[in-house]
Design a protein around this motif. Sequence first.
Motif, PDB file in Angstrom:
ATOM      1  N   ALA A   1       0.833  -1.206   0.000  1.00 13.29           N
ATOM      2  CA  ALA A   1       0.000   0.000   0.000  1.00 13.29           C
ATOM      3  C   ALA A   1       0.867   1.256   0.000  1.00 13.29           C
ATOM      4  O   ALA A   1       0.560   2.227  -0.694  1.00 13.29           O
ATOM      5  N   VAL A   2       1.951   1.254   0.760  1.00 14.23           N
ATOM      6  CA  VAL A   2       2.857   2.402   0.791  1.00 14.23           C
ATOM      7  C   VAL A   2       3.472   2.601  -0.582  1.00 14.23           C
ATOM      8  O   VAL A   2       3.563   3.729  -1.087  1.00 14.23           O
ATOM      9  N   GLU A   3       3.870   1.524  -1.207  1.00 15.57           N
ATOM     10  CA  GLU A   3       4.447   1.612  -2.556  1.00 15.57           C
ATOM     11  C   GLU A   3       3.421   2.176  -3.532  1.00 15.57           C
ATOM     12  O   GLU A   3       3.740   3.035  -4.349  1.00 15.57           O
ATOM     13  N   ASN A   4       2.178   1.722  -3.419  1.00 11.19           N
ATOM     14  CA  ASN A   4       1.104   2.208  -4.289  1.00 11.19           C
ATOM     15  C   ASN A   4       0.851   3.700  -4.061  1.00 11.19           C
ATOM     16  O   ASN A   4       0.690   4.456  -5.008  1.00 11.19           O
ATOM     17  N   VAL A   5       0.835   4.123  -2.808  1.00  3.30           N
ATOM     18  CA  VAL A   5       0.575   5.533  -2.490  1.00  3.30           C
ATOM     19  C   VAL A   5       1.700   6.418  -3.010  1.00  3.30           C
ATOM     20  O   VAL A   5       1.450   7.457  -3.619  1.00  3.30           O
ATOM     21  N   LEU A   6       2.940   6.007  -2.795  1.00  7.92           N
ATOM     22  CA  LEU A   6       4.065   6.867  -3.146  1.00  7.92           C
ATOM     23  C   LEU A   6       4.399   6.845  -4.640  1.00  7.92           C
ATOM     24  O   LEU A   6       4.857   7.853  -5.176  1.00  7.92           O
ATOM     25  N   THR A   7       4.195   5.732  -5.320  1.00  9.10           N
ATOM     26  CA  THR A   7       4.564   5.683  -6.732  1.00  9.10           C
ATOM     27  C   THR A   7       3.410   6.020  -7.663  1.00  9.10           C
ATOM     28  O   THR A   7       3.580   6.758  -8.615  1.00  9.10           O
ATOM     29  N   LYS A   8       2.223   5.503  -7.376  1.00  9.70           N
ATOM     30  CA  LYS A   8       1.093   5.689  -8.277  1.00  9.70           C
ATOM     31  C   LYS A   8       0.097   6.735  -7.790  1.00  9.70           C
ATOM     32  O   LYS A   8      -0.866   7.023  -8.479  1.00  9.70           O
ATOM     33  N   GLY A   9       0.313   7.267  -6.596  1.00  7.92           N
ATOM     34  CA  GLY A   9      -0.627   8.249  -6.062  1.00  7.92           C
ATOM     35  C   GLY A   9      -1.937   7.621  -5.628  1.00  7.92           C
ATOM     36  O   GLY A   9      -2.976   8.265  -5.615  1.00  7.92           O
ATOM     37  N   GLY A  10      -1.902   6.354  -5.274  1.00  2.00           N
ATOM     38  CA  GLY A  10      -3.110   5.639  -4.847  1.00  2.00           C
ATOM     39  C   GLY A  10      -3.581   6.111  -3.481  1.00  2.00           C
ATOM     40  O   GLY A  10      -2.946   6.938  -2.822  1.00  2.00           O
TER      41      GLY A  10
END
Length: 176
Positions: A37-46
Amino acid sequence: MSKEEDKRPADKPASIPPMSKIEWERRREVGAQVRAAVENVLTKGGVVSATQLGKWEPDGTEYFFRVIRRRIGKEMSETKAAAAVTPPKSAKARVGNAKAKHATKRGEASKAATATLPVSTDRDWTDQQRNRWSTRTRAFVHGLSVAAVLFAGAVAFTRLWSGLAPFIQQQIQNWR
């Protein structure tokens, strides 16, 4: 039939792993979900949904915020280090544009400070969710409270009816 099925007769109960192993597997899975989830938030703006935070329970939610703070801090330090590596301009160019550059840096800093995270940061979010009544329970309680008020009104009206009836009749007669 496999060899394992031959060793375990159907009349024996299945073995259940110890609670510590179950808890360890849960923490491992929550950790993997948090990192994804952290990766998704930081890379894709999720965005991380409130239901997902609720699934992770308080310890998983705290871990999520720790990981995201650590990653943001790491990325900020990398960008500061990259900015420090850029060669400075000549003294003449710096004096002419000093005021304009200083104003833009302030504007960028204020924008960065006011930027919001794509997740809720309320610390007591889980407590708020835990203490909420379901819609069905709230509707039932509201119905009971309305019924109690109506019942009290009916009792008061019947008590006062013996005195109200002649008064109402007199007003009707005088009204004609």
